[in-house]
Write a protein that holds these residues in place. Structure first.
Motif, PDB file in Angstrom:
ATOM      1  N   CYS A 299       9.300  -5.988  -7.278  1.00 39.35           N
ATOM      2  CA  CYS A 299      10.877  -5.560  -6.199  1.00 39.35           C
ATOM      3  C   CYS A 299      11.378  -7.028  -6.367  1.00 39.35           C
ATOM      4  O   CYS A 299      11.558  -8.187  -6.116  1.00 39.35           O
ATOM      5  CB  CYS A 299      10.110  -5.792  -4.896  1.00 39.35           C
ATOM      6  N   SER A 300      12.300  -6.832  -6.989  1.00 44.50           N
ATOM      7  CA  SER A 300      13.335  -7.643  -6.862  1.00 44.50           C
ATOM      8  C   SER A 300      14.193  -8.477  -5.560  1.00 44.50           C
ATOM      9  O   SER A 300      14.721  -9.526  -5.526  1.00 44.50           O
ATOM     10  CB  SER A 300      14.998  -6.856  -8.119  1.00 44.50           C
ATOM     11  N   ARG A 301      14.087  -8.205  -4.925  1.00 41.44           N
ATOM     12  CA  ARG A 301      14.897  -8.446  -3.338  1.00 41.44           C
ATOM     13  C   ARG A 301      13.977  -8.525  -3.230  1.00 41.44           C
ATOM     14  O   ARG A 301      14.137  -9.874  -2.082  1.00 41.44           O
ATOM     15  CB  ARG A 301      15.437  -6.867  -2.691  1.00 41.44           C
ATOM     16  N   CYS A 302      12.478  -8.955  -3.136  1.00 39.52           N
ATOM     17  CA  CYS A 302      11.393  -9.423  -2.261  1.00 39.52           C
ATOM     18  C   CYS A 302      11.739 -10.795  -3.154  1.00 39.52           C
ATOM     19  O   CYS A 302      11.269 -11.880  -2.774  1.00 39.52           O
ATOM     20  CB  CYS A 302       9.983  -8.808  -2.379  1.00 39.52           C
ATOM     21  N   ALA A 305      13.411 -13.105  -2.318  1.00 36.73           N
ATOM     22  CA  ALA A 305      13.214 -14.033  -1.159  1.00 36.73           C
ATOM     23  C   ALA A 305      11.605 -14.354  -1.041  1.00 36.73           C
ATOM     24  O   ALA A 305      11.636 -15.172  -0.097  1.00 36.73           O
ATOM     25  CB  ALA A 305      12.859 -12.558   0.302  1.00 36.73           C
ATOM     26  N   GLY A 306      11.499 -14.912  -2.621  1.00 35.92           N
ATOM     27  CA  GLY A 306      10.862 -15.986  -2.608  1.00 35.92           C
ATOM     28  C   GLY A 306       8.894 -15.192  -1.852  1.00 35.92           C
ATOM     29  O   GLY A 306       8.301 -15.447  -1.723  1.00 35.92           O
ATOM     30  N   LEU A 307       8.918 -13.228  -1.675  1.00 34.92           N
ATOM     31  CA  LEU A 307       7.866 -13.158  -1.529  1.00 34.92           C
ATOM     32  C   LEU A 307       7.749 -12.372  -3.049  1.00 34.92           C
ATOM     33  O   LEU A 307       7.571 -11.940  -3.431  1.00 34.92           O
ATOM     34  CB  LEU A 307       8.399 -11.542  -0.944  1.00 34.92           C
ATOM     35  N   VAL A 308       6.106 -12.376  -2.823  1.00 32.66           N
ATOM     36  CA  VAL A 308       5.432 -10.918  -3.787  1.00 32.66           C
ATOM     37  C   VAL A 308       5.208  -9.516  -3.794  1.00 32.66           C
ATOM     38  O   VAL A 308       4.874  -9.098  -2.083  1.00 32.66           O
ATOM     39  CB  VAL A 308       3.979 -11.450  -4.155  1.00 32.66           C
ATOM     40  N   SER A 309       6.274  -8.526  -4.018  1.00 34.26           N
ATOM     41  CA  SER A 309       5.465  -7.363  -3.803  1.00 34.26           C
ATOM     42  C   SER A 309       6.313  -6.264  -4.609  1.00 34.26           C
ATOM     43  O   SER A 309       6.773  -7.180  -5.728  1.00 34.26           O
ATOM     44  CB  SER A 309       6.546  -6.681  -2.876  1.00 34.26           C
ATOM     45  N   ILE A 310       5.181  -5.872  -5.078  1.00 38.52           N
ATOM     46  CA  ILE A 310       5.039  -4.566  -6.764  1.00 38.52           C
ATOM     47  C   ILE A 310       5.640  -3.002  -6.239  1.00 38.52           C
ATOM     48  O   ILE A 310       5.145  -2.496  -5.610  1.00 38.52           O
ATOM     49  CB  ILE A 310       4.205  -4.781  -7.345  1.00 38.52           C
ATOM     50  N   GLN A 315       3.100  10.327  -5.749  1.00 43.93           N
ATOM     51  CA  GLN A 315       2.930  11.897  -5.558  1.00 43.93           C
ATOM     52  C   GLN A 315       4.716  12.351  -4.419  1.00 43.93           C
ATOM     53  O   GLN A 315       4.195  11.809  -3.803  1.00 43.93           O
ATOM     54  CB  GLN A 315       2.655  12.580  -5.865  1.00 43.93           C
ATOM     55  N   PHE A 316       6.028  13.413  -4.765  1.00 40.30           N
ATOM     56  CA  PHE A 316       6.489  13.385  -4.445  1.00 40.30           C
ATOM     57  C   PHE A 316       6.767  14.625  -4.982  1.00 40.30           C
ATOM     58  O   PHE A 316       8.246  14.607  -5.416  1.00 40.30           O
ATOM     59  CB  PHE A 316       7.484  12.704  -3.836  1.00 40.30           C
ATOM     60  N   MET A 317       6.920  16.274  -3.877  1.00 41.30           N
ATOM     61  CA  MET A 317       7.578  17.265  -4.148  1.00 41.30           C
ATOM     62  C   MET A 317       7.486  17.364  -5.806  1.00 41.30           C
ATOM     63  O   MET A 317       8.254  17.674  -6.580  1.00 41.30           O
ATOM     64  CB  MET A 317       8.977  17.909  -4.233  1.00 41.30           C
ATOM     65  N   ASN A 318       6.358  17.249  -6.063  1.00 41.25           N
ATOM     66  CA  ASN A 318       5.864  17.419  -7.485  1.00 41.25           C
ATOM     67  C   ASN A 318       6.822  16.614  -8.535  1.00 41.25           C
ATOM     68  O   ASN A 318       7.063  17.022  -9.724  1.00 41.25           O
ATOM     69  CB  ASN A 318       6.071  19.179  -8.260  1.00 41.25           C
ATOM     70  N   ARG A 319       7.049  15.470  -7.942  1.00 39.92           N
ATOM     71  CA  ARG A 319       8.103  14.450  -8.303  1.00 39.92           C
ATOM     72  C   ARG A 319       7.232  13.244  -8.722  1.00 39.92           C
ATOM     73  O   ARG A 319       6.081  13.086  -7.682  1.00 39.92           O
ATOM     74  CB  ARG A 319       9.527  14.432  -8.745  1.00 39.92           C
ATOM     75  N   SER A 320       8.395  12.230  -7.813  1.00 37.71           N
ATOM     76  CA  SER A 320       7.256  10.922  -8.393  1.00 37.71           C
ATOM     77  C   SER A 320       8.466  10.068  -6.800  1.00 37.71           C
ATOM     78  O   SER A 320       9.923  10.695  -7.048  1.00 37.71           O
ATOM     79  CB  SER A 320       7.408  10.147  -9.028  1.00 37.71           C
ATOM     80  N   SER A 321       8.125   9.477  -6.269  1.00 37.10           N
ATOM     81  CA  SER A 321       9.417   8.695  -5.622  1.00 37.10           C
ATOM     82  C   SER A 321       8.384   7.015  -5.853  1.00 37.10           C
ATOM     83  O   SER A 321       7.462   6.540  -5.865  1.00 37.10           O
ATOM     84  CB  SER A 321       8.921   8.792  -4.000  1.00 37.10           C
ATOM     85  N   HIS A 322       9.551   6.319  -5.535  1.00 39.41           N
ATOM     86  CA  HIS A 322       9.408   4.834  -5.832  1.00 39.41           C
ATOM     87  C   HIS A 322       9.474   3.973  -5.513  1.00 39.41           C
ATOM     88  O   HIS A 322      11.158   3.966  -4.457  1.00 39.41           O
ATOM     89  CB  HIS A 322       9.642   4.560  -7.744  1.00 39.41           C
ATOM     90  N   THR A 323       8.926   3.076  -4.428  1.00 36.12           N
ATOM     91  CA  THR A 323       9.065   2.101  -3.082  1.00 36.12           C
ATOM     92  C   THR A 323       9.192   0.698  -3.163  1.00 36.12           C
ATOM     93  O   THR A 323       7.556   0.825  -4.161  1.00 36.12           O
ATOM     94  CB  THR A 323       8.668   2.768  -1.645  1.00 36.12           C
ATOM     95  N   CYS A 324       9.186  -0.102  -2.912  1.00 37.56           N
ATOM     96  CA  CYS A 324       8.609  -1.801  -2.476  1.00 37.56           C
ATOM     97  C   CYS A 324       7.585  -1.298  -0.434  1.00 37.56           C
ATOM     98  O   CYS A 324       8.410  -0.858   0.537  1.00 37.56           O
ATOM     99  CB  CYS A 324       9.314  -2.613  -2.543  1.00 37.56           C
ATOM    100  N   PRO A 325       7.030  -1.315  -1.259  1.00 34.67           N
ATOM    101  CA  PRO A 325       5.504  -1.770   0.273  1.00 34.67           C
ATOM    102  C   PRO A 325       6.425  -2.470   1.308  1.00 34.67           C
ATOM    103  O   PRO A 325       5.814  -2.753   2.936  1.00 34.67           O
ATOM    104  CB  PRO A 325       3.903  -2.074  -0.098  1.00 34.67           C
ATOM    105  N   VAL A 326       6.982  -3.479   0.792  1.00 38.30           N
ATOM    106  CA  VAL A 326       7.221  -4.571   1.549  1.00 38.30           C
ATOM    107  C   VAL A 326       8.980  -4.840   2.585  1.00 38.30           C
ATOM    108  O   VAL A 326       8.860  -5.070   3.447  1.00 38.30           O
ATOM    109  CB  VAL A 326       7.219  -6.452   0.197  1.00 38.30           C
ATOM    110  N   CYS A 327       9.682  -4.070   1.591  1.00 40.75           N
ATOM    111  CA  CYS A 327      11.321  -4.100   2.067  1.00 40.75           C
ATOM    112  C   CYS A 327      11.756  -2.528   2.377  1.00 40.75           C
ATOM    113  O   CYS A 327      11.976  -2.216   3.261  1.00 40.75           O
ATOM    114  CB  CYS A 327      12.472  -4.725   1.022  1.00 40.75           C
ATOM    115  N   GLN A 328      10.848  -2.020   2.394  1.00 44.87           N
ATOM    116  CA  GLN A 328      10.442  -0.447   2.792  1.00 44.87           C
ATOM    117  C   GLN A 328       9.482   0.478   2.996  1.00 44.87           C
ATOM    118  O   GLN A 328       8.859   1.065   2.636  1.00 44.87           O
ATOM    119  CB  GLN A 328      11.557   0.380   1.017  1.00 44.87           C
ATOM    120  N   PRO A 329       8.634   0.160   4.025  1.00 45.90           N
ATOM    121  CA  PRO A 329       7.808  -0.157   4.776  1.00 45.90           C
ATOM    122  C   PRO A 329       7.546   1.324   5.000  1.00 45.90           C
ATOM    123  O   PRO A 329       8.885   1.979   5.637  1.00 45.90           O
ATOM    124  CB  PRO A 329       7.575  -0.803   5.724  1.00 45.90           C
ATOM    125  N   ARG A 330       6.196   2.030   5.127  1.00 42.79           N
ATOM    126  CA  ARG A 330       6.536   3.339   5.407  1.00 42.79           C
ATOM    127  C   ARG A 330       5.954   3.597   6.882  1.00 42.79           C
ATOM    128  O   ARG A 330       5.511   2.721   7.349  1.00 42.79           O
ATOM    129  CB  ARG A 330       5.057   3.844   4.494  1.00 42.79           C
TER     130      ARG A 330
END
Length: 336
Positions: A299-302, A305-310, A315-330
């Protein structure tokens, strides 16, 4: 499928080349590409030949060209001389006020190309529209569609419910293509109402990304720009809409507006040759995507900030969703 920035790139290109020009003839090379015009090819052609293209208008992903027939008495049907001006084709001719439009649905592979007669026909050419001569301008508008999910058809224009312009165009008119009348305004529309958007969001009990993809709530956003807007806003796609605070909603709309403005500047997002502008050029915003299609990348934002996040893909509605688990916590109560 093209989203708002890609369709807006096409709209701007068409407005430059076709506004104010008269359609002289039409060739329907594949009737499947006008299947949405229920009265068939003869009626389709009859509605277009000798009509003048008044403008090119977009709302969300919908694109249409208001049409009018020329008159010779120097006045429009209401006795008022029409306003002139064109980006390329010279002053607009005297016309009857519009009531119909040529609507274009690009589908997954539809292309609207401005070309000269000497350019060889493309393999997947479906409809050819010849335009009145204008110095230095291509003479033909060609509709090319490899997968034939898109198409052209003539439709009625109806008054807008709010009295504002039907969509983004060079000459705003309070009319909208009938098939687009049900969709909301998009974030780049000057008449977009945040209050209306926020009211609709709060009234639903669903996930945030589902609302972004709902064209009756906010239009023009598809899977790519939904992921990008959510990443910029630092919000997870499963965030329940009824818990969304006003400040979060404002940040999300601004993020959507910013990412689509940036995409416009880059000519849109092209992953293959199926999306091109009216000159046949691809967009290059794919190089600037931060979430969509970045599975397994940092994740470029993480990282900044010196953080490590991938970035991860779900899967989402027969498509895909892409998120950062650190700066977009579920969210704990995220159900979608």
């Amino acid at each position: 499928m093209p989203e708002l920035p890609e369709v807006e790139v096409v709209r701007r290109g068409l407005a430059r080349w076709v506004r104010g020009r008269t359609i002289t003839s039409v060739d329907v090379l594949d009737p499947r590409s006008i299947r949405r015009h229920g009265l068939g090819a003869e009626d389709f052609i009859g509605n277009l030949e000798r009509a003048t293209v008044l403008d090119v208008v977009r709302r969300g992903k919908f694109l249409w060209m208001p049409l009018a027939m020329e008159v010779s008495d120097g006045e429009g049907s209401d006795g008022v001389e029409p306003s002139g001006g064109s980006d390329g084709g010279g002053p607009l001719p005297d016309v009857i006020l519009p009531g119909v439009a040529l609507m274009a649905h690009l589908g997954m592979s539809g292309q609207l190309l401005m070309q000269d007669p000497h350019v060889p026909d493309e393999k997947h050419l479906k409809v050819r529209i010849r335009l009145s001569a204008a110095e230095g301008m291509p003479e033909q508008l060609r509709f090319v569609d490899q997968r034939i999910f898109g198409g052209l058809f003539v439709t009625a224009l109806v008054p807008t419910p709010d009295g504002g312009p039907g969509g983004l165009g060079e000459t705003p008119l309070p009319e909208i293509a009938e098939e687009a009348a049900h969709i909301a305004r998009d974030p780049l529309d000057p008449y977009f109402s945040f209050e209306d958007f926020y009211r609709k969001v709060k009234s639903r009990k669903t996930g945030l990304k589902r609302v972004l993809l709902d064209q009756s709530v906010i239009s023009g956003i598809g899977n790519i720009y939904a992921d990008e807007a959510l990443w910029r806003a630092g919000l997870h796609y499963a965030r329940p809409t009824d818990t969304l605070r006003r400040a979060d909603a404002e940040r999300l709309v601004e993020s959507a507006r910013d990412v689509m403005t940036d995409a416009l500047a880059a000519g849109g997002t092209s992953f293959d040759s199926l999306y091109v502008n009216v000159n046949g050029d691809s967009g290059y915003f794919a190089r600037s995507l931060n979430a969509y299609g970045r599975t397994g990348e940092p994740c470029s934002r993480c990282a900044a900030a010196g953080l490590v996040s991938i970035i991860k893909r779900e899967q989402f509605m027969n498509r895909s969703s892409h998120t950062c688990p650190v700066c977009q916590p579920r969210p704990r109560n995220g159900r979608w």
